[in-house]
Design an enzyme around this catalytic site. Structure first.
Site, PDB file in Angstrom:
ATOM      1  N   ARG A 141       0.810  -1.223   0.000  1.00  0.00           N
ATOM      2  CA  ARG A 141       0.000   0.000   0.000  1.00  0.00           C
ATOM      3  C   ARG A 141       0.848   1.280   0.000  1.00  0.00           C
ATOM      4  O   ARG A 141       0.340   2.376  -0.176  1.00  0.00           O
ATOM      5  CB  ARG A 141      -0.968  -0.007   1.189  1.00  0.00           C
ATOM      6  CG  ARG A 141      -2.182  -0.878   0.911  1.00  0.00           C
ATOM      7  CD  ARG A 141      -3.133  -0.888   2.076  1.00  0.00           C
ATOM      8  NE  ARG A 141      -2.631  -1.710   3.180  1.00  0.00           N
ATOM      9  CZ  ARG A 141      -3.103  -1.645   4.423  1.00  0.00           C
ATOM     10  NH1 ARG A 141      -4.061  -0.780   4.717  1.00  0.00           N
ATOM     11  NH2 ARG A 141      -2.624  -2.443   5.355  1.00  0.00           N
ATOM     12  N   GLY A 186       2.141 -15.266   8.642  1.00  0.00           N
ATOM     13  CA  GLY A 186       1.617 -14.683   9.871  1.00  0.00           C
ATOM     14  C   GLY A 186       2.703 -14.257  10.848  1.00  0.00           C
ATOM     15  O   GLY A 186       3.873 -14.618  10.718  1.00  0.00           O
ATOM     16  N   THR A 187       2.256 -13.468  11.852  1.00  0.00           N
ATOM     17  CA  THR A 187       3.220 -12.866  12.775  1.00  0.00           C
ATOM     18  C   THR A 187       3.937 -13.897  13.650  1.00  0.00           C
ATOM     19  O   THR A 187       5.119 -13.728  13.965  1.00  0.00           O
ATOM     20  CB  THR A 187       2.530 -11.809  13.657  1.00  0.00           C
ATOM     21  OG1 THR A 187       1.237 -12.283  14.073  1.00  0.00           O
ATOM     22  CG2 THR A 187       2.331 -10.516  12.904  1.00  0.00           C
ATOM     23  N   ASN A 237      34.330  40.480   6.346  1.00  0.00           N
ATOM     24  CA  ASN A 237      33.040  40.954   5.826  1.00  0.00           C
ATOM     25  C   ASN A 237      32.958  40.594   4.343  1.00  0.00           C
ATOM     26  O   ASN A 237      33.763  41.035   3.543  1.00  0.00           O
ATOM     27  CB  ASN A 237      32.940  42.472   6.010  1.00  0.00           C
ATOM     28  CG  ASN A 237      31.530  42.958   5.726  1.00  0.00           C
ATOM     29  OD1 ASN A 237      30.905  42.536   4.746  1.00  0.00           O
ATOM     30  ND2 ASN A 237      31.021  43.835   6.572  1.00  0.00           N
TER      31      ASN A 237
HETATM   32  C1  UD1 Z   1      -1.609  -7.091  14.229  1.00  0.00           C
HETATM   33  C2  UD1 Z   1      -2.284  -7.986  15.274  1.00  0.00           C
HETATM   34  C3  UD1 Z   1      -3.568  -7.313  15.801  1.00  0.00           C
HETATM   35  C4  UD1 Z   1      -3.239  -5.915  16.301  1.00  0.00           C
HETATM   36  C5  UD1 Z   1      -2.538  -5.091  15.213  1.00  0.00           C
HETATM   37  C6  UD1 Z   1      -2.079  -3.764  15.744  1.00  0.00           C
HETATM   38  C7  UD1 Z   1      -1.696 -10.208  14.525  1.00  0.00           C
HETATM   39  C8  UD1 Z   1      -2.206 -11.444  13.883  1.00  0.00           C
HETATM   40  N1  UD1 Z   1      -2.612  -9.250  14.690  1.00  0.00           N
HETATM   41  O1  UD1 Z   1      -2.460  -7.051  13.091  1.00  0.00           O
HETATM   42  O2  UD1 Z   1      -4.135  -8.073  16.852  1.00  0.00           O
HETATM   43  O3  UD1 Z   1      -4.420  -5.266  16.733  1.00  0.00           O
HETATM   44  O4  UD1 Z   1      -1.341  -5.793  14.752  1.00  0.00           O
HETATM   45  O5  UD1 Z   1      -1.542  -2.987  14.709  1.00  0.00           O
HETATM   46  O6  UD1 Z   1      -0.543 -10.138  14.894  1.00  0.00           O
HETATM   47  N2  UD1 Z   1       4.786  -9.590   9.467  1.00  0.00           N
HETATM   48  C9  UD1 Z   1       5.810 -10.373   9.052  1.00  0.00           C
HETATM   49  N3  UD1 Z   1       5.522 -11.602   8.546  1.00  0.00           N
HETATM   50  C10 UD1 Z   1       4.254 -12.073   8.449  1.00  0.00           C
HETATM   51  C11 UD1 Z   1       3.198 -11.222   8.877  1.00  0.00           C
HETATM   52  C12 UD1 Z   1       3.491 -10.001   9.385  1.00  0.00           C
HETATM   53  O7  UD1 Z   1       6.977  -9.997   9.135  1.00  0.00           O
HETATM   54  O8  UD1 Z   1       4.088 -13.189   7.983  1.00  0.00           O
HETATM   55  C13 UD1 Z   1       5.093  -8.256  10.032  1.00  0.00           C
HETATM   56  C14 UD1 Z   1       4.594  -7.105   9.179  1.00  0.00           C
HETATM   57  O9  UD1 Z   1       5.600  -6.679   8.264  1.00  0.00           O
HETATM   58  C15 UD1 Z   1       4.295  -6.022  10.220  1.00  0.00           C
HETATM   59  C16 UD1 Z   1       3.927  -6.824  11.479  1.00  0.00           C
HETATM   60  O10 UD1 Z   1       4.429  -8.128  11.269  1.00  0.00           O
HETATM   61  O11 UD1 Z   1       5.454  -5.247  10.513  1.00  0.00           O
HETATM   62  C17 UD1 Z   1       2.429  -6.834  11.771  1.00  0.00           C
HETATM   63  O12 UD1 Z   1       1.722  -7.450  10.695  1.00  0.00           O
HETATM   64  P1  UD1 Z   1       0.344  -6.861  10.163  1.00  0.00           P
HETATM   65  O13 UD1 Z   1      -0.054  -7.661   8.982  1.00  0.00           O
HETATM   66  O14 UD1 Z   1       0.423  -5.393  10.020  1.00  0.00           O
HETATM   67  O15 UD1 Z   1      -0.662  -7.214  11.364  1.00  0.00           O
HETATM   68  P2  UD1 Z   1      -2.043  -6.499  11.652  1.00  0.00           P
HETATM   69  O16 UD1 Z   1      -3.057  -6.991  10.695  1.00  0.00           O
HETATM   70  O17 UD1 Z   1      -1.834  -5.036  11.721  1.00  0.00           O
END
Ligand code: UD1
Ligand code: MG
Length: 449
Positions: free
Chosen positions: A18, A83-84, A363
């Site tokens: 984005r 995922g995170t 100056n």
């Molecule tokens: C996350 C939380 C949510 C919270 C929100 C706050 C999770 C599942 N959800 O959602 O509860 O309210 O943050 O902003 O964690 N990333 C990776 N690899 C991955 C996925 C993500 O490195 O596979 C990194 C992204 O680059 C980013 C961070 O993790 O820096 C968070 O990921 P993002 O997708 O923004 O999570 P949210 O949907 O915002």
């Protein structure tokens, strides 16, 4: 607490689509510093010198930005974004080195506050296994909700899984966490992907921990500090918040700003007390201004050092290497680059001074240009103490104007001028009595014919 070791894992594998950008999202800047560097600094300030970066594309560039900040920085590639929690697993080897505390941070939350991270670590020291950074809002739509019971955190429920009652909870997951290093690997491996998106969610760590009889808690941080950047609009919002805070700090430390909202600072801008900043001044990185200075309206400073009680502007441009000693003046429409300007020296109007050393109290007349470049190389101009350069002079470097020397206005100086000498570098003026009238009459006659 300092005796507890700490690793920070910074998640930054997101695509950042984005942002509509060719460069990785976390390299976009707030206050002239990449987002990920802000996060790394907060981690270091919270006592976590060791950093593990989890990256997708642009890994080398991102690592380069973090390396100088951290005591130790390792990078881990997350090949697939699942995922995170999956991202944290990518840093397994760093976690396995064994740390008391592990902070899990996002590379796109540049306003994260070191004080909050310290507070989270303190909770670990007090016995919590998982500490979640939460924030309160009247409009929680879209965020994971923090479900608490008797001061303990029971679960984090993502919006779409939450019940009617849970959705009314205004306490939300900010995403950042602190986890007991002894348990993290075990907990993270136990997180499954049994959800609609088939992703491994870090927030599930709360229920996993409780299932093992471990304690989870939430602490509250300001919403602003957890702001995640996804678009350039949010980038500008974060910039505005950062600027507002930093200006406030500077004003409280004794700097006057007439119109603070029009002053732009950088992450490393230093300004001493009793300095006055007029409206519309831009501080690019690398600027230090001593106390008692005045920076007048519409000036642009970058990589410059401004000494005590100097006056700069209005409409001045100080470029990298401009170094003004005490009480020096650089006035309107002057550009100074890589030049030492001695104490009390004046460059007041319409000048370019580059690759120069100017002595104290010299100056520099209006329109003086140091001709420092021949298209291939740069050369130095030296101007001695108390020298006087007449207006509209060109000083063709390399050249030295001695102490106390005078250069006549309109000179092109190509040879050095000794101390106390007077140099004319222009043709002498001839004045012919009555010839003006004669010329006018001749021209008028011609026009009649
Ligand atoms: C996350 C939380 C949510 C919270 C929100 C706050 C999770 C599942 N959800 O959602 O509860 O309210 O943050 O902003 O964690 N990333 C990776 N690899 C991955 C996925 C993500 O490195 O596979 C990194 C992204 O680059 C980013 C961070 O993790 O820096 C968070 O990921 P993002 O997708 O923004 O999570 P949210 O949907 O915002
Ligand atoms: Mg996010």
């Amino acid at each position: 607490m300092t005796e507890r070791s700490c690793l920070s894992i910074i998640l930054a594998a997101g695509e950042g689509t984005r942002m509509k950008s060719a460069s990785p999202k976390v390299l976009h800047r707030v206050a002239g510093l990449p987002l990920v560097a802000h996060v790394a600094r907060a981690a270091v300030a919270a006592g976590s010198g060791d950093i593990a970066l989890v990256l997708g594309r642009g890994a080398e560039e991102v690592a380069k930005v973090v390396a100088p900040i951290a005591a130790k920085a390792d990078t881990f590639l997350q090949e697939q974004r699942l995922g995170t929690a999956h991202a944290v697993r990518a840093a397994r080897d760093a976690i396995a080195r064994g740390y008391d505390d592990v902070l899990i941070l996002f590379g796109d939350t540049p306003l994260v506050d070191a004080g909050d991270l310290i507070a989270a670590r303190r909770k670990l020291a007090e016995g919590a296994a998982v500490v979640v950074m939460g924030f309160r809002t009247d409009n929680p739509t879209g965020y994971g909700r923090l479900i608490e019971d008797k001061g303990e955190l029971v679960a984090i429920r993502e919006e779409y899984e939450a019940s009617e009652t849970e959705r009314r909870i205004g306490f939300c997951n900010g995403g950042l966490m602190a986890v007991d290093g002894a348990h993290l690997l075990d907990l993270i491996e136990a997180i499954g992907n049994d959800n609609a998106k088939k992703e491994y969610y870090l927030p599930d760590i709360v229920e996993v921990a409780r299932g093992r009889g471990l304690n989870a808690v939430a602490i509250e941080a300001e919403f602003e500090t957890l702001l995640g950047i996804n678009t350039r609009v949010e980038l500008a919002e974060a910039e505005a918040i950062w600027q507002r805070r930093r200006r406030r700090e500077l004003m409280l430390s004794g700097v006057t700003m007439i119109d603070p909202s029009s002053v732009t600072l950088s992450h490393d801008t230093v300004i001493g007390a009793e300095t006055v900043i007029e409206p519309n001044v831009y501080f690019a990185p690398g600027v230090s201004v001593a106390g008692g200075a005045t920076i007048r309206a519409f000036s642009h400073l970058e990589g410059a050092t401004v000494g005590p009680n100097c006056e700069v502007g209005p409409f001045a441009r100080l470029r990298p290497g401009a170094d003004l000693a005490e009480k020096a003046k650089v006035g309107n429409f002057c550009e100074v680059k890589k030049a030492k300007v001695g104490a009390g020296a004046k460059i007041n109007h319409l000048s370019y001074i580059g690759d120069a050393v100017i002595g104290p109290k010299a100056n520099i007349g209006a329109g003086t240009i140091t001709c420092n470049y021949d298209g291939f190389n740069k050369f130095v101009t030296e101007i001695g103490a108390g020298a006087f350069i007449g207006s509209n002079s060109a000083l063709v470097a390399p050249v030295r104007i001695g102490d106390g020397a005078y250069v006549a206005s309109g000179s092109v100086i190509v040879e050095s001028v000794p101390d106390d000498a007077l140099a004319f570098g222009r043709a002498r003026q001839r004045t012919l009595p009555d010839r003006g009238r004669q010329l006018r009459e001749r021209l008028a006659d011609q026009a009649k014919k």
